[in-house]
Design a protein around this motif. Structure first.
Motif, PDB file in Angstrom:
ATOM      1  N   ALA A  12       0.834  -1.216   0.000  1.00 27.78           N
ATOM      2  CA  ALA A  12       0.000   0.000   0.000  1.00 27.78           C
ATOM      3  C   ALA A  12       0.865   1.262   0.000  1.00 27.78           C
ATOM      4  CB  ALA A  12      -0.948   0.008   1.201  1.00 27.78           C
ATOM      5  N   ARG A  13       2.077   1.132   0.541  1.00 27.43           N
ATOM      6  CA  ARG A  13       2.922   2.325   0.636  1.00 27.43           C
ATOM      7  C   ARG A  13       3.323   2.886  -0.725  1.00 27.43           C
ATOM      8  NH1 ARG A  13       3.950   6.317   0.781  1.00 27.43           N
ATOM      9  NH2 ARG A  13       5.222   7.680   2.081  1.00 27.43           N
ATOM     10  N   VAL A  14       3.268   2.064  -1.767  1.00 25.82           N
ATOM     11  CA  VAL A  14       3.677   2.585  -3.080  1.00 25.82           C
ATOM     12  C   VAL A  14       2.572   3.442  -3.716  1.00 25.82           C
ATOM     13  CG1 VAL A  14       2.846   0.760  -4.659  1.00 25.82           C
ATOM     14  CG2 VAL A  14       4.987   1.925  -5.141  1.00 25.82           C
ATOM     15  N   LEU A  15       1.349   3.250  -3.254  1.00 21.35           N
ATOM     16  CA  LEU A  15       0.210   3.820  -3.980  1.00 21.35           C
ATOM     17  C   LEU A  15       0.232   5.348  -4.052  1.00 21.35           C
ATOM     18  CD1 LEU A  15      -2.601   1.517  -2.503  1.00 21.35           C
ATOM     19  CD2 LEU A  15      -1.633   1.369  -4.802  1.00 21.35           C
ATOM     20  N   SER A  16       0.701   5.984  -2.988  1.00 19.29           N
ATOM     21  CA  SER A  16       0.718   7.457  -2.992  1.00 19.29           C
ATOM     22  C   SER A  16       1.932   8.013  -3.717  1.00 19.29           C
ATOM     23  CB  SER A  16       0.695   8.007  -1.560  1.00 19.29           C
ATOM     24  OG  SER A  16      -0.494   7.615  -0.921  1.00 19.29           O
ATOM     25  N   ILE A  17       2.783   7.100  -4.210  1.00 17.18           N
ATOM     26  CA  ILE A  17       4.005   7.542  -4.888  1.00 17.18           C
ATOM     27  C   ILE A  17       3.899   7.408  -6.395  1.00 17.18           C
ATOM     28  CG2 ILE A  17       6.479   7.105  -5.150  1.00 17.18           C
ATOM     29  CD1 ILE A  17       6.466   6.055  -2.253  1.00 17.18           C
ATOM     30  N   PHE A  18       3.411   6.250  -6.854  1.00 17.98           N
ATOM     31  CA  PHE A  18       3.434   6.034  -8.307  1.00 17.98           C
ATOM     32  C   PHE A  18       2.144   6.524  -8.981  1.00 17.98           C
ATOM     33  CE2 PHE A  18       2.026   1.236  -8.360  1.00 17.98           C
ATOM     34  CZ  PHE A  18       0.813   1.597  -7.835  1.00 17.98           C
ATOM     35  N   GLU A  19       2.119   6.460 -10.301  1.00 17.17           N
ATOM     36  CA  GLU A  19       0.957   6.917 -11.082  1.00 17.17           C
ATOM     37  C   GLU A  19       0.551   8.342 -10.703  1.00 17.17           C
ATOM     38  OE1 GLU A  19      -0.417   5.176 -13.524  1.00 17.17           O
ATOM     39  OE2 GLU A  19       0.713   3.330 -13.163  1.00 17.17           O
ATOM     40  N   GLY A  20       1.544   9.186 -10.551  1.00 19.29           N
ATOM     41  CA  GLY A  20       1.260  10.565 -10.136  1.00 19.29           C
ATOM     42  C   GLY A  20       1.434  10.673  -8.642  1.00 19.29           C
ATOM     43  N   ALA A  21       2.594  11.180  -8.205  1.00 23.15           N
ATOM     44  CA  ALA A  21       2.845  11.315  -6.770  1.00 23.15           C
ATOM     45  C   ALA A  21       1.768  12.210  -6.164  1.00 23.15           C
ATOM     46  CB  ALA A  21       4.230  11.899  -6.517  1.00 23.15           C
TER      47      ALA A  21
END
Lengths: 569, 569
Positions: A527-536
């Motif tokens: 889940a930690r990657v979600l706020s970073i990738f596909e548009g930070a």
């Protein structure tokens, strides 16, 4: 007597009014002669950021209060007791959060009186007591623990319902048994899984039937959301994220490819042979597309690529890379100097590759080890004089300088899909936490008997259900707009929610949640990657959402009012 | 005109008054005839939990407002501009957080008016605007980015200051170069590091000089905090946590060991040969000590151990295990049926061991793979008819049934140490984020030039500085009490703060923060263990803090008032 829903809707409308008033104040503070001024705007990033999240939360709560099947906000919620109470819990919790954000925004504006009036409203206090007190959450949590009804169920057309149950079955039977091993040993998605997903048509979900895909005009986005959510529940990277890349590439080709290119590539992409990857980000340019430097030099019969890309997910296994390259020498052109080139390469397993095609040049890739999101590997890529034939420039001569726009077509879908990925992770974590709370005994009683556990599960279930309704509503086009703003709003909200929810789910598991063999530990790091990738998160909030809102507010009054009314209607 | 500090102190006092009034209301709602009633209390877990965190935050903000060197809350902060502004930022942010928690608590009580009055106070709104607006945080963040002054510096006696710089040097030169590798390959702390730390006397910090240690009466806890913080900055598990186990065992021996036992074991523990481990938790009993089942059966010349333990950190490498066992057959005795036995075993490297001593029986251990906190490994242990000689029962016959109390002596130190571990992680993450923000350019400017980044760094630096002041104040005994409540409060607050701060630090790093080779990704997964071990957050908040507060409130009026005055003085 007015229903709880009407009282909640009244609060939401008041919050929305304060929100728009703050947007207008911020717009006038950050503009000169009605035009946004970059420097002024930059000084107001914190309030802009909070307003962006408030916009996401307002959209979520409005969606829940206006769910399909209801005759406007004036009716009471319909459905099971669990469904109704989760919706109310969600609405109250989100209103509290919006209030807190608007309070923060107000600190940089003169306003504050309207907010204080809201804050002091006795009916709002009564609502909070009814819906957000420990006692209220305990009751809702008890329902969550005792019921086995689907949480956050949305109405789906029969073919979507069927796909959901099919893909949930595949996720549970085929993906889940491999997911922990793939994560812990950082393996590449195994061929057996890819074969299974190819067979199910996963790679052609956004590709029209005429090009070998299965996209229907009617439920295109919803089908992608349904499938992505179901697969992500078993594994974010080894299943749920496989669709993102063909989605972006297919939409770019549909937007900008020549007839020949569409006919050649789309059926291949739809079949999952080759698999594809998208190379945009560069080491020195994360979210700043206009600064990209990878150079395409025109030569006899094609182009030579030179430069570096990073965070190119699945680049090893993929046989086809969509590369965003600078085809014009004039750096000042910014994003108008970018084009899309399709690089064909062999498919490699493992964490590194070195490709030297007979046509000359070299492409090397090295996987970046990450704390989660494992299974596809994200690569650093180095291009040296790599030859790409003329025919592989998307749109051919007509596509020169349009790479950015073609990519954007896929990005909206990518963001929606990312919200669906967050939903899958949240559902997995929520159900795991509930299962653990039912089974685990502490101090002589199941965890689920404790009111703190129940309050946590009530909030988690409510948040998941709200995110779900919002995502499916945006996916069905019910929220209007061209989807650019809405897809960013659900991306922001669902991804942050997934971070929070997986943290809580891990905490409910205590020590065992921290163990790698317990899947919830994987949900947490994934889940930690979600706020970073596909548009930070920061880029989306500031550059897409806040900017979009402020520009809307700066339009002539009539348009601004209409937009405002549209949002609150 | 009144200083900012006086205005802040006034707000804190008002919050403290509402807090105590809520504690009293909750106490009367959860008691029968002046005695706490388990069942009633259980129904009020959510407000109890929020009150526990509010208590921690109030202690933190009061500590900062009353820092040493100030003549009471009426003076202005002294020190550099950075220090003063961080303290003000911290105070304002924490007051806002307490307000939000008390609002939540009020939903389960009748009260609410006092809180609303506070909420409406114009001076409080002015303070928020001055200290918490985007503009204010931007200015503080600019100072954080531009200054190289130590953040959150506390006054230390010369020998502590010396130890700090020595251990920071060792952490940077000896630990840091190995930390990433140990984490990524899940290695055991290497002998070279252990040798270096043995030489520096790390294992004897809580052991009096007369027993071969270096504990002085004066700075005992502070020395432990200084060393733990400095080592944790380089690695939580491969350095910073090495002291926790000797700390707990040494305090248990000092509290309950016979003269012979102290003379035999303490010098060995102080020298770091053998290393030690603490076996308390069992598979079915996490935080519920009274339910522990591992059985010690009396036989000729000693005891036989049978049963299982879990989450026994460092059990492989350790040569000495402190085992909490049930020496009485009567299960109803609860924690009064527990005793401490010292098991001697060979030291093993690696992830599993199987020990069959010549004296009979068997002890097997298997490391539990975890997402972070790697380097010592936490083991599942299985005891089968393992013989322990009579002399290894702590306190010998006099120690039977007192194991729980002897353990508690070490737990207070363990919690304080855990706050120090959180400080080390926070400092590492904060400095890494600042470094990255200074160096990394996005959209043609360093990240540190953006006001959102600066606002984030301002909040992170303020939080770290506040946690630091609070931890050192509690460690110096300045906050009074027997330390049981205070150590739980700093543990709760510092651990949650570390989770939040490492998340923000990772986010500032963008994609590279998610890569395993960037240390901040390790800080993030390491920080996640802090709210779980050494007393899970929920257990501490409900069973130690809230219970302690409510019992205080139920004492006869005079005592309650005194306690209350003590807290706010």
């Amino acid at each position: 007597m007015r229903t709880t829903e009407v009282r909640l809707a009244r609060m939401v409308m008041s919050l929305r009014a304060v929100f728009w008033s703050q947007v207008r104040q911020l717009a006038s503070a950050s503009s000169v002669d009605g035009v946004l001024d970059g420097e002024r705007l930059d000084r107001l990033q914190l309030p802009s950021y909070e307003l962006a999240f408030a916009a996401a939360e307002l959209l979520a709560v409005e969606t829940v209060l206006q769910r399909p099947g209801m005759t406007g906000a004036a009716s009471a919620f319909t459905g099971s007791e669990l469904k109704v109470r989760l919706a109310r819990t969600f609405a109250a919790e989100i209103c509290r959060s919006v209030l807190e954000r608007l309070r923060q925004v107000a600190l940089d504006l003169d306003d504050g009186a309207a907010l204080r009036a809201l804050d002091d409203d006795p009916d709002w206090h009564a609502l909070c007591r009814e819906l957000s007190s420990g006692r209220a959450l305990d009751e809702v949590g008890r329902l969550v623990c005792e019921s086995d009804e689907e949480i956050g169920e949305v109405e789906l057309a029969p073919e979507l319902k069927l796909a959901q149950s099919e893909f949930r079955r595949v996720a549970a039977q085929r993906v889940m048994p491999l997911a922990t091993k793939i994560h812990r040993q950082d393996l590449t998605v195994p061929e057996e899984l890819l074969a299974c997903l190819r067979e199910m048509g996963v790679f052609g979900l956004s590709i029209p039937e005429s090009f070998g895909g299965t996209a229907s005009d009617e439920h295109e986005d919803l089908m992608m959301i349904v499938v992505t959510e179901a697969l992500s529940e078993a594994s974010l990277a080894a299943a749920g994220s496989l669709i993102t890349r063909p989605e972006i590439l297919a939409r770019a080709l549909l937007a900008g490819g020549t007839a020949q290119q569409k006919a050649r590539w789309l059926p291949l992409i739809a079949s999952g042979e080759p698999l594809c990857a998208i190379a945009i980000t560069e080491p020195d340019f994360g979210s700043d597309v206009a600064g990209l430097q990878l150079k395409a030099t025109r030569v006899e019969g094609g182009w030579l690529l030179d430069g570096a890309k990073t965070w190119c997910t699945f680049a090893g296994k993929a046989g086809l890379l969509m590369v965003v390259a600078r085809t014009g020498a004039d750096r000042a052109l910014g994003h108008r100097g970018l084009s899309l080139l399709l690089v064909e390469k062999p498919s490699y397993d493992g964490h590194a590759f070195d490709y030297r095609p007979s046509s000359g040049g070299r492409l090397r890739g090295n996987a970046i080890a990450t704390i989660g999101y494992r299974g596809m590997h994200s690569f650093d890529l180095s291009f040296e004089q790599l030859f790409v034939p003329e025919a592989n420039l998307v749109g051919e001569t007509g596509g020169i300088g349009k790479g950015f726009y073609f990519t954007m077509a896929g990005m909206v879908g990518g963001r929606m899909q990312t919200a669906a990925r967050a939903l899958g992770l949240m559902r997995a974590a929520l159900l795991a936490a509930r299962r653990y709370a039912r089974d685990r005994r502490v101090f002589q009683a199941p965890l689920a008997d404790y009111s703190l556990t129940r309050a946590k599960l009530a909030r988690m279930a409510a948040r998941f259900a709200g995110c779900r309704e919002m995502t499916y509503a945006v996916g069905s086009g019910a929220r209007g707009g061209d989807g650019r703003l809405e897809s960013s709003l659900i991306k922001l909200f669902a991804c942050r929610s997934a971070e929070w929810l997986t943290r809580e789910a891990l905490q409910i598991h205590g020590g065992s949640g921290y163990a790698e063999e317990t899947p919830v530990s994987r949900y947490f790091v994934d889940a930690r990657v979600l706020s970073i990738f596909e548009g930070a998160e920061e880029t989306l909030a500031l550059k897409v959402v806040a900017r979009g809102l402020l520009e809307q507010a700066l339009k002539p009054a009539s348009a601004g009012e209409a937009a405002s009314a549209g949002e609150t209607a």
